[in-house]
Write a protein that holds these residues in place. Structure first.
Motif, PDB file in Angstrom:
ATOM      1  N   ASP A   1       8.963   6.043   2.765  1.00  0.00           N
ATOM      2  CA  ASP A   1       8.124   5.086   2.046  1.00  0.00           C
ATOM      3  C   ASP A   1       7.173   5.851   1.121  1.00  0.00           C
ATOM      4  O   ASP A   1       6.200   6.464   1.565  1.00  0.00           O
ATOM      5  N   LEU A   2       7.470   5.813  -0.180  1.00  0.00           N
ATOM      6  CA  LEU A   2       6.628   6.486  -1.177  1.00  0.00           C
ATOM      7  C   LEU A   2       5.745   5.440  -1.848  1.00  0.00           C
ATOM      8  O   LEU A   2       5.973   5.030  -2.986  1.00  0.00           O
ATOM      9  N   SER A   3       4.766   4.995  -1.128  1.00  0.00           N
ATOM     10  CA  SER A   3       3.872   3.957  -1.627  1.00  0.00           C
ATOM     11  C   SER A   3       2.434   4.401  -1.451  1.00  0.00           C
ATOM     12  O   SER A   3       2.092   5.080  -0.485  1.00  0.00           O
TER      13      SER A   3
ATOM     14  N   GLU B   1      14.280  -0.320  -1.876  1.00  0.00           N
ATOM     15  CA  GLU B   1      13.324  -1.313  -2.352  1.00  0.00           C
ATOM     16  C   GLU B   1      12.391  -0.624  -3.333  1.00  0.00           C
ATOM     17  O   GLU B   1      11.565   0.211  -2.951  1.00  0.00           O
ATOM     18  N   LEU B   2      12.562  -0.962  -4.622  1.00  0.00           N
ATOM     19  CA  LEU B   2      11.779  -0.334  -5.685  1.00  0.00           C
ATOM     20  C   LEU B   2      10.987  -1.422  -6.395  1.00  0.00           C
ATOM     21  O   LEU B   2      11.562  -2.424  -6.849  1.00  0.00           O
TER      22      LEU B   2
ATOM     23  N   SER C   1      16.855   4.454   4.324  1.00  0.00           N
ATOM     24  CA  SER C   1      16.270   3.540   3.345  1.00  0.00           C
ATOM     25  C   SER C   1      15.181   4.242   2.549  1.00  0.00           C
ATOM     26  O   SER C   1      14.530   5.167   3.048  1.00  0.00           O
ATOM     27  N   LEU C   2      14.999   3.762   1.322  1.00  0.00           N
ATOM     28  CA  LEU C   2      13.966   4.310   0.444  1.00  0.00           C
ATOM     29  C   LEU C   2      13.111   3.174  -0.079  1.00  0.00           C
ATOM     30  O   LEU C   2      13.627   2.180  -0.605  1.00  0.00           O
ATOM     31  N   VAL C   3      11.802   3.331   0.062  1.00  0.00           N
ATOM     32  CA  VAL C   3      10.853   2.348  -0.453  1.00  0.00           C
ATOM     33  C   VAL C   3       9.934   3.056  -1.439  1.00  0.00           C
ATOM     34  O   VAL C   3       9.295   4.059  -1.098  1.00  0.00           O
ATOM     35  N   VAL C   4       9.879   2.554  -2.661  1.00  0.00           N
ATOM     36  CA  VAL C   4       8.960   3.068  -3.681  1.00  0.00           C
ATOM     37  C   VAL C   4       8.218   1.866  -4.239  1.00  0.00           C
ATOM     38  O   VAL C   4       8.827   0.991  -4.859  1.00  0.00           O
TER      39      VAL C   4
END
Length: 648
Positions: A156-158, A225-226, A183-186
């Protein structure tokens, strides 16, 4: 003699004139016996090489180093296979993944994030990689090692305060973030969007040189999720390493939550036992946060691959992709949604749905200034909904929808031979692209409805066997060649309710058939509607056409077309002289014209006589008396004298 000479001259002139007319008529008839219409325009064919698509000039537009970059891309594939193999080895050895670990891979390390319930955040990365994930004086973060997110893990890059993440990328090495089933979240905010780009620390700027590779992001399986983010100057060469890519593998047979961990058929109890054994032997932290020595783990003697992660899915909203090799590349995906986003200045295509993408949609998204297509829905993709797109100033097509079969016969990989389709494009704009506004290549059940296409070479092109294509209620303006062109396509098309303005030909069919009805074509310079070749039982009805050219509706070069109730009252015919002469000099026309000319010449020869009035038929003859000494009476002559020697 003067009269005779005049007759001779007129007769010769008549013969010469008749001969010239006959010869000229034969030549003109032979030059264009098929039609009185203008020749077929020299428009570009919709066909393209089957291997690679080219730009509008027919030259590959990529400006990097193809040979070097292809090798670097292959090296990246091998690196990921090695990471995958070591993960499998851990399962097969009975040692559970319970902590992230690091591998030596090439010039850079690869940090592997293993499965856990909680997402990995920025603070986790700072703790796991204090030397390779550090904060710069300007507040940005610099990542100088690769990251792999394993199945069951989420990165999670948030940051609500805004995140600027630089991925190290220079002539020595480049970094990447890849999920292998994870999974990747940005996510950013409207006020503070997340920004991720390549970065050359020595130059203090983004990396614009792709010849030695460039930092990229890839989601293999799993989910992305971008939102509210910028991805700039990422990727090189292939779609997989093209910038931001989402690449699944096999078609999912069941949900991933019911699958065993990759590379193992171990049951839950087996996994628990392995975890317990690992906890008991705490001294053997093979998969700790420290560098994994190469003599403690190696690539297995087998052919590992990246299969088994199933399809990828994604939600992309309010995201900008700027200056990447491919803006956004998607393959083997199901349920991808892209909304309210922008792609621009890509080195190849803007957004690509490459293979096996299904049940996905792209809405309210722009794609501008890309080297090739703005949007490209490629083969083996179905159930794609494109709505409210804008494609402007791209070097090839604005929007391409390709539904051709993956194979036309037996192939080495056994690809299916069926075509694809059930895709739609609506309420979109495509303007000022170097080639076509919209191109439909093969496939079936395609809808192109309510779009505005301006300033392209051709507005809409349908070809290569496309069937059941409906082109309805589109507005097409200022095309260089045709507004709508169907070339070498099926005969079941529908062209209805479109408004076409400008260009050479409004609607053009060549070896393709359609129902053409209730269209408005205006201000074209050749034909409003042209049908050539095998167009089946095409019908042309209730169209309103205006403009100027040889003919409004040209069907002379096809058979079987039906015309009814078309309004061409405002059409201005401008047939060239050659066309007019071909229509005049038919064989019977030539014969009657020759006879008429003979009668005309004969009449001309009699004009002189009529001007002199009545002339006696023997006026040119002299009486015999004019050739003697005249006449004398008997009395004047007297009796005849007695001949000498006679007696009275």
């Amino acid at each position: 003699m003067t009269v005779l000479r005049r007759r001779t001259v007129l007769s010769c002139a008549s013969a010469v004139l008749v001969t010239a007319v006959v010869a000229g008529g034969i030549a003109l008839t032979g030059a264009g016996t098929a039609s009185a219409a203008s020749p077929e325009p020299s428009s570009s064919s919709s066909s393209e090489p089957t291997s690679e698509r080219l730009d509008a000039s027919g030259v590959e537009s990529y400006e990097g180093d193809p040979e070097a970059e292809a090798q670097v891309s292959a090296t990246e594939d091998r690196r990921l296979i090695e990471v995958r193999a070591i993960a499998n080895a851990a399962d097969w050895s009975g040692v559970a993944h319970y902590k992230p670990y690091r591998l030596a891979t090439g010039n850079l390390y690869t940090l592997v994030l293993v499965a856990r319930d909680a997402p990995y955040t920025l603070s986790d990365l700072e703790e796991l990689a204090p030397r390779t994930f550090r904060r710069e004086p300007d507040g940005s973060w610099l990542l100088s090692e690769n990251i792999v997110v394993e199945d069951g893990a989420t990165l999670d890059l948030s940051d609500k305060d805004g995140l600027t993440l630089h991925l190290q990328s220079n002539s020595e090495a480049f970094t990447s973030i890849v999920t292998l089933g994870g999974s990747l979240v940005v996510a950013g905010t409207y006020d503070e969007p997340t920004r991720i780009s390549s970065w050359d620390p020595d130059a203090g700027a983004v990396d614009t040189d792709t010849s030695d590779g460039r930092a990229y992001i890839r989601v293999v399986g799993g989910r992305a999720e971008l939102s509210k983010a910028f991805f700039t100057d990422l990727g090189f060469w292939s779609g997989m390493t093209g910038g931001v890519s989402m690449t699944g593998t096999d078609i999912p047979d069941k949900g991933t939550d019911t699958l065993a961990r990759k590379g193992t058929n171990a049951s839950a109890s087996d996994e628990a036992a392995a975890a317990a054994a690992a906890e008991e032997d705490a001294s053997t932290e093979v998969f700790g946060t420290e560098l994994l020595p190469t003599d403690e783990a190696s690539v297995l003697d087998m052919d590992p691959d990246l299969s088994g992660y199933s399809y990828v899915s994604a939600m992309v909203r309010d995201v900008t992709f700027d200056g990447n090799a491919f803006g956004l590349f998607v393959t083997s995906a199901d349920g991808v949604v892209v909304r309210d986003s922008a792609i621009k200045d890509s080195l190849v295509d803007g957004m690509v749905f490459h293979r096996n993408v299904s049940n996905s949609e792209v809405e309210n998204t722009t794609s501008t200034g890309n080297a090739l297509d703005g949007f490209d829905v490629n083969r083996a993709s179905s159930g794609i909904v494109l709505e409210r797109l804008t494609a402007t100033g791209n070097g090839h097509n604005g929007i391409t929808m390709n539904g051709r079969a993956l194979a036309e016969g037996p192939s080495a990989t056994g690809m299916p031979t069926g075509v694809y389709g059930n895709n739609s494009l609506s309420n979109s704009k495509s303007s000022d692209n170097a080639r076509y506004g919209v191109e439909v290549i093969g496939g079936t059940d395609i809808e192109v409805d309510g779009n505005t296409l301006t300033g392209n070479e051709v507005g809409i092109v349908v070809g290569q066997g496309a069937e059941k294509v409906a082109l309805t209620d589109n507005t097409i303006e200022e095309s260089a060649l045709q507004g709508i062109a169907l070339r070498d396509a099926g005969t079941g098309g529908t062209i209805k309710g479109n408004t076409i303005s400008g260009g050479d030909i409004g609607i053009y069919l060549r070896d393709a058939g359609a129902t053409i009805s209730r269209n408005t074509v205006e201000d074209v310079g050749n034909h409003a509607i042209t049908l050539i070749g095998d167009t089946g039982r095409s019908s042309i009805s209730d169209n309103v056409v205006s403009g100027r050219g040889p003919s409004a509706i040209d069907t002379a070069r096809t058979e079987g077309a039906v015309r009814a109730d078309n309004d061409d009252s405002d059409w201005r015919s401008t047939k060239p002289l050659s066309v007019i002469l071909r229509s005049i000099f038919q064989p019977l026309t030539i014969m009657w014209l020759s006879l008429g000319l003979i009668l005309l010449v004969t009449a001309i020869t009699s004009v002189g006589r009529n001007r002199r009035g009545f002339v006696h038929p023997y006026a040119n003859l002299a009486p015999l008396s004019t050739f003697t000494r005249g006449e004398a009476s008997r009395d004047e002559v007297g009796p005849p004298s007695t001949p000498r020697g006679s007696t009275a």
